[in-house]
Motif scaffolding. Structure first.
Motif, PDB file in Angstrom:
ATOM      1  N   LYS A   1       0.850  -1.192   0.000  1.00  0.00           N
ATOM      2  CA  LYS A   1       0.000   0.000   0.000  1.00  0.00           C
ATOM      3  C   LYS A   1       0.887   1.243   0.000  1.00  0.00           C
ATOM      4  O   LYS A   1       1.640   1.471   0.945  1.00  0.00           O
ATOM      5  CB  LYS A   1      -0.937  -0.011   1.202  1.00  0.00           C
ATOM      6  N   LEU A   2       0.772   2.005  -1.079  1.00  0.00           N
ATOM      7  CA  LEU A   2       1.578   3.210  -1.257  1.00  0.00           C
ATOM      8  C   LEU A   2       0.700   4.457  -1.177  1.00  0.00           C
ATOM      9  O   LEU A   2      -0.419   4.471  -1.707  1.00  0.00           O
ATOM     10  CB  LEU A   2       2.282   3.199  -2.614  1.00  0.00           C
ATOM     11  N   THR A   3       1.207   5.483  -0.533  1.00  0.00           N
ATOM     12  CA  THR A   3       0.532   6.780  -0.539  1.00  0.00           C
ATOM     13  C   THR A   3       1.000   7.576  -1.755  1.00  0.00           C
ATOM     14  O   THR A   3       2.203   7.820  -1.926  1.00  0.00           O
ATOM     15  CB  THR A   3       0.833   7.578   0.741  1.00  0.00           C
ATOM     16  N   VAL A   4       0.066   7.930  -2.602  1.00  0.00           N
ATOM     17  CA  VAL A   4       0.371   8.767  -3.769  1.00  0.00           C
ATOM     18  C   VAL A   4       0.013  10.201  -3.388  1.00  0.00           C
ATOM     19  O   VAL A   4      -1.161  10.544  -3.251  1.00  0.00           O
ATOM     20  CB  VAL A   4      -0.434   8.320  -5.003  1.00  0.00           C
ATOM     21  N   PRO A   5       1.018  11.061  -3.181  1.00  0.00           N
ATOM     22  CA  PRO A   5       0.736  12.384  -2.601  1.00  0.00           C
ATOM     23  C   PRO A   5       0.252  13.408  -3.629  1.00  0.00           C
ATOM     24  O   PRO A   5       0.713  13.433  -4.773  1.00  0.00           O
ATOM     25  CB  PRO A   5       2.083  12.805  -2.026  1.00  0.00           C
ATOM     26  N   HIS A   6      -0.688  14.227  -3.188  1.00  0.00           N
ATOM     27  CA  HIS A   6      -0.991  15.462  -3.919  1.00  0.00           C
ATOM     28  C   HIS A   6       0.135  16.443  -3.624  1.00  0.00           C
ATOM     29  O   HIS A   6       0.618  16.535  -2.500  1.00  0.00           O
ATOM     30  CB  HIS A   6      -2.328  16.043  -3.454  1.00  0.00           C
ATOM     31  N   ARG A   7       0.541  17.189  -4.650  1.00  0.00           N
ATOM     32  CA  ARG A   7       1.600  18.186  -4.454  1.00  0.00           C
ATOM     33  C   ARG A   7       1.065  19.578  -4.754  1.00  0.00           C
ATOM     34  O   ARG A   7       0.391  19.795  -5.758  1.00  0.00           O
ATOM     35  CB  ARG A   7       2.803  17.905  -5.367  1.00  0.00           C
ATOM     36  N   ASP A   8       1.375  20.524  -3.885  1.00  0.00           N
ATOM     37  CA  ASP A   8       1.078  21.937  -4.120  1.00  0.00           C
ATOM     38  C   ASP A   8       2.351  22.615  -4.590  1.00  0.00           C
ATOM     39  O   ASP A   8       3.361  22.653  -3.869  1.00  0.00           O
ATOM     40  CB  ASP A   8       0.566  22.612  -2.846  1.00  0.00           C
ATOM     41  N   LEU A   9       2.302  23.152  -5.796  1.00  0.00           N
ATOM     42  CA  LEU A   9       3.429  23.893  -6.354  1.00  0.00           C
ATOM     43  C   LEU A   9       2.989  25.333  -6.599  1.00  0.00           C
ATOM     44  O   LEU A   9       1.801  25.653  -6.537  1.00  0.00           O
ATOM     45  CB  LEU A   9       3.904  23.253  -7.660  1.00  0.00           C
ATOM     46  N   ALA A  10       3.956  26.185  -6.902  1.00  0.00           N
ATOM     47  CA  ALA A  10       3.633  27.586  -7.185  1.00  0.00           C
ATOM     48  C   ALA A  10       4.516  28.103  -8.297  1.00  0.00           C
ATOM     49  O   ALA A  10       5.707  27.794  -8.362  1.00  0.00           O
ATOM     50  CB  ALA A  10       3.815  28.450  -5.941  1.00  0.00           C
ATOM     51  N   ALA A  11       3.922  28.885  -9.190  1.00  0.00           N
ATOM     52  CA  ALA A  11       4.690  29.691 -10.137  1.00  0.00           C
ATOM     53  C   ALA A  11       4.904  31.049  -9.479  1.00  0.00           C
ATOM     54  O   ALA A  11       3.966  31.646  -8.946  1.00  0.00           O
ATOM     55  CB  ALA A  11       3.930  29.854 -11.448  1.00  0.00           C
TER      56      ALA A  11
END
Length: 742
Positions: free
Chosen positions: A503-513
């Motif tokens: 079981k792997l956690t697939v993370p949401h990522r917050d990026l910014a320009a």
């Protein structure tokens, strides 16, 4: 004696001063006194002491030596000042004439002239016409006085045959000498130009203060004479109309307003400033402060409207406002805390006043600047070590040399504002990439665009036989090269193999320009003028100031405009071209929910046009805060003597379509890396595209687009066909704005 002016300005000044002297002489012939005034007594310094109205009449009489030194012995009440603001309609009992040319020392001695009013049809409304280089006016106050010009009484034709009107000002029309420790509390009203204390300053003005009102451009009804040209610019300032000398430690607390004159006179440049309306290259304004409100039509600055000189250690706390007039042609609107059009140097200045624009339509710029706008004079204007309160000025683009502050930070930066410390180049990190985003730190910050990457929120994935980290990353992030996100979130993957049932956690990522420094807007929507003409009103894209935008003539250019560097050092490569289109979009987001399928169809089209000569595909998909999608992909194509690194980006909204195709030629031996400018700039530009503007009608017919064969998306251009037709040597033609910004 130093040289005042040179070249053309010398001829202009001589012509104007000769005209002034002739008119003044005529005025003196019609001025009558009851008796010939007698000279007043002198003091121990040889100065004539002015203590009565009769003494003042003697001083302004035509028989007095222009080198005479005088000193006020007390306040001189020249008129009963009740209702003095209305003297234009109801003149007072006594009137006085201006002094044509003065070489002496007028020592106010800490006293005031009160109730000054000029007599002969309001012609040349100031106390002195010209203060010569050896003249000094010191420690003088002028209050409760009216200085006014009208078109009827003050119009003349300059040496070029152009119609002009003499500047309204209180103390003098032109200063070549020294004005020191003087204060004016008066009403200055100019049919065209106006300056609170002086018209034009060529000399020195030190420790002066203006606390009245300056109203310029007040002539709204006069019809222009036939067969004549008009001077094209109007200026208004609290201390002076125009500065070519030194203004130091002066304060304006008065209101400065510059309005449009009669529309029959085609005047198209208007600049208003708290200290000076205009400053030429030799001018310097230092340690000055504006506390009064400044209102203009096109250019308005807290210190100067338009400057090519030096502005140093100046402060503005007054409101600066542009009120757009009802004009039927294109104009520039710029409201700035210090200088609206800076072609010189703004150094160690701060704005804490509100900067606003009332914009009905028709602007070719982002019109609000916290400190100064350099874009009207590209590669000339420089800003260093300057600050503004972000609560007071909504500036869209960051500028190098300018730091926006919150009120709570003012004390922290007091040493910078005083000049004890300076902002250095290292204080302005400037880079092109998407960085990790901290919502708490960057919340509601216009310098950032937040980009969601991967699943909408963290998900738990159970591995199946045959799974690889590459395939899992491709499923959730659009490209397998992002498998590092899985390793980062699941440290156990570094210690052993990937097994079924994990079981792997697939993370949401917050990026910014992160918004770049020294950019300006381009690309526009349209509105309708009163004349019925459609004109651009708003920018939706941004570019570096040192890039052109225009067109490039090659086979696939239909429907595409072009961006390219102005100079070799403006980008990583001067051969970069970015093709762009902003248009209506009746089909909405036709990629939504289909991105994996779209990728395969894009690769199929690439093979049809380039065969095995295209590779290195990379696909990205980001989600913006309001649910919009940003789609990007890059690829490399190999031509006979070069290879092209290409990057595309799309924003497909209900009301707008934004597409960008970037091309960067490389020599065959050059290595392809992720840091290439075109790979970074195209997604960045698309992320900051303002898609709130409603595009009503398409500007282009997609049926005319080049390379529609073997391309499954007729709404947009085929980037592989564009790359095939691209000609590095094709002619580029920049769009020239009316401001000369290119």
């Amino acid at each position: 004696m130093k040289k005042r002016l040179s070249g053309k300005r010398t001829a202009q000044a001589v012509t104007l001063l000769c005209l002034v002297c002739v008119l003044l002489a005529a005025a003196y012939r019609y001025q009558e006194w009851d008796t010939d005034p007698l000279p007043p007594p002198r003091d121990a310094d040889g100065y004539y002491l002015l203590s009565t109205k009769e003494d003042f009449r003697w001083f302004i009489s035509r028989d007095r030596d222009p080198y005479t030194n005088v000193r006020l012995a007390n306040d001189l009440i020249l008129n009963d000042t009740e209702g003095w603001e209305n003297w234009a309609d109801t003149p007072p009992e006594h009137s006085y004439g201006a002094i044509p040319s003065y070489h002496g020392h007028f020592d106010g001695n800490g006293h005031a002239l009160e109730g000054y009013y000029t007599s002969y049809g309001k012609w040349l409304a100031f106390l002195f016409t010209v203060l010569e280089e050896d003249a000094r006016v010191t420690d003088l106050t002028i209050r409760n006085s009216l200085f006014q010009t009208t078109y009827e009484d003050c119009v003349y034709e300059d040496e070029g045959g152009k119609t002009d009107v003499v500047t309204a000002s209180a103390l003098c029309f032109a200063n070549y000498g020294v004005i020191e420790n003087c204060e004016v509390q008066a009403k200055v009203t100019g049919a065209w130009d106006a300056g609170g204390i002086a018209g034009i300053n060529y000399g020195q003005m030190t420790n002066c203060r203006f606390t009245g009102t300056v109203d310029a451009g007040t002539d709204h009804s006069t019809e222009a004479p036939e067969h004549t040209f008009t001077r094209k610019s109007l200026f208004a300032g609290g201390i002076c109309r125009s500065n070519q000398g030194v203004i130091r430690n002066c304060v304006n607390e008065g209101t400065v307003r510059l309005d449009a004159i009669s529309e029959t006179f085609y005047v198209y440049d208007f600049a208003a400033g708290g200290i000076s309306g205009r400053q030429l290259e030799e001018g310097r304004i230092e340690d000055c402060c504006n506390k009064g409100d400044v209102t203009g039509m096109e250019l308005a600055g807290g210190i100067v409207g338009a400057s090519w000189g030096r502005i140093y250690k100046c402060r503005n706390s007054g409101k600066v406002h542009i009120e757009q007039g009802e004009r039927d042609y294109v104009e520039t609107l710029i409201s700035a805390g210090i200088c609206a059009s800076n072609g010189g140097i703004v150094d160690t200045c701060i704005n804490t006043g509100a900067v606003t624009v009332s914009q009905k339509y028709l602007s070719f710029r982002s019109p609000i600047y916290g400190v100064a706008c350099n874009t009207v004079n590209p590669n000339k204007g420089l800003i260093e070590n300057s600050f503004y309160l972000e609560e007071k000025a909504v500036q869209v683009y960051p500028q190098r040399g300018v730091r926006k502050l919150k009120t709570s930070e003012l004390s922290e930066f007091s040493a910078y504002i005083s000049g004890e410390k300076r902002l250095e180049k290292t204080d302005f990190a400037d880079f092109l990439c998407f960085v990790p985003y901290d919502p708490e730190t960057h919340k509601n910050d216009s310098d950032y665009v937040r980009l969601g990457f991967g699943p909408p929120k963290d998900v738990v994935y159970e591995t199946a036989p045959g799974d690889t980290l590459w395939e899992i990353a491709k499923r959730y992030y659009g490209d397998g090269r992002y498998y590092g996100n899985l390793v980062w979130k699941n440290p156990g993957l570094e210690e052993g193999p990937l097994l079924p049932g994990m079981k792997l956690t697939v993370p949401h990522r917050d990026l910014a320009a992160v918004r770049r420094y020294d950019e300006e807007g381009f690309g526009y929507a349209y509105c309708r003028l009163p004349s019925g003409e459609n004109c651009p009103t708003r920018y939706v894209l941004s570019k570096p100031m040192n890039w052109y935008y225009g067109t490039m003539q090659f086979a696939a250019d239909i429907g595409l405009d072009t961006l390219w560097p102005k100079t070799p050092d403006a980008a990583e490569s001067e051969d970069i071209r970015i093709f762009y289109r902003v248009d209506a979009n009746p089909d909405g987001d036709f990629f939504e929910g289909r991105w994996p399928e779209v990728q395969e169809r894009i690769k199929k089209s690439a093979a049809a046009y380039w065969g095995d000569s295209v590779d290195t595909f990379e696909f990205d998909h980001y989600t913006l805060d309001h649910g919009e999608n940003l789609y990007c992909y890059s690829f490399v194509v190999y031509r006979k003597d070069e290879k092209l690194v290409c990057q595309t980006a799309y924003r497909l909204c209900e009301n707008m379509l934004v597409e960008l195709i970037g091309v960067q030629p490389l020599k065959p031996h050059e290595r392809i890396g992720e840091s290439h400018d075109v790979l970074l700039r195209v997604p960045y530009m698309a992320a900051f595209a303002d898609t709130n503007v409603k595009m009503e009608e398409p500007g282009f017919d997609p049926e005319t687009f080049y390379g529609r064969e073997n391309w499954d998306f007729p709404q947009i251009h085929n980037p592989f066909a564009v790359a095939l037709a691209y000609d590095q040597d094709a002619e580029c033609s920049p769009y020239m704005l009316f401001t000369g910004a290119q």
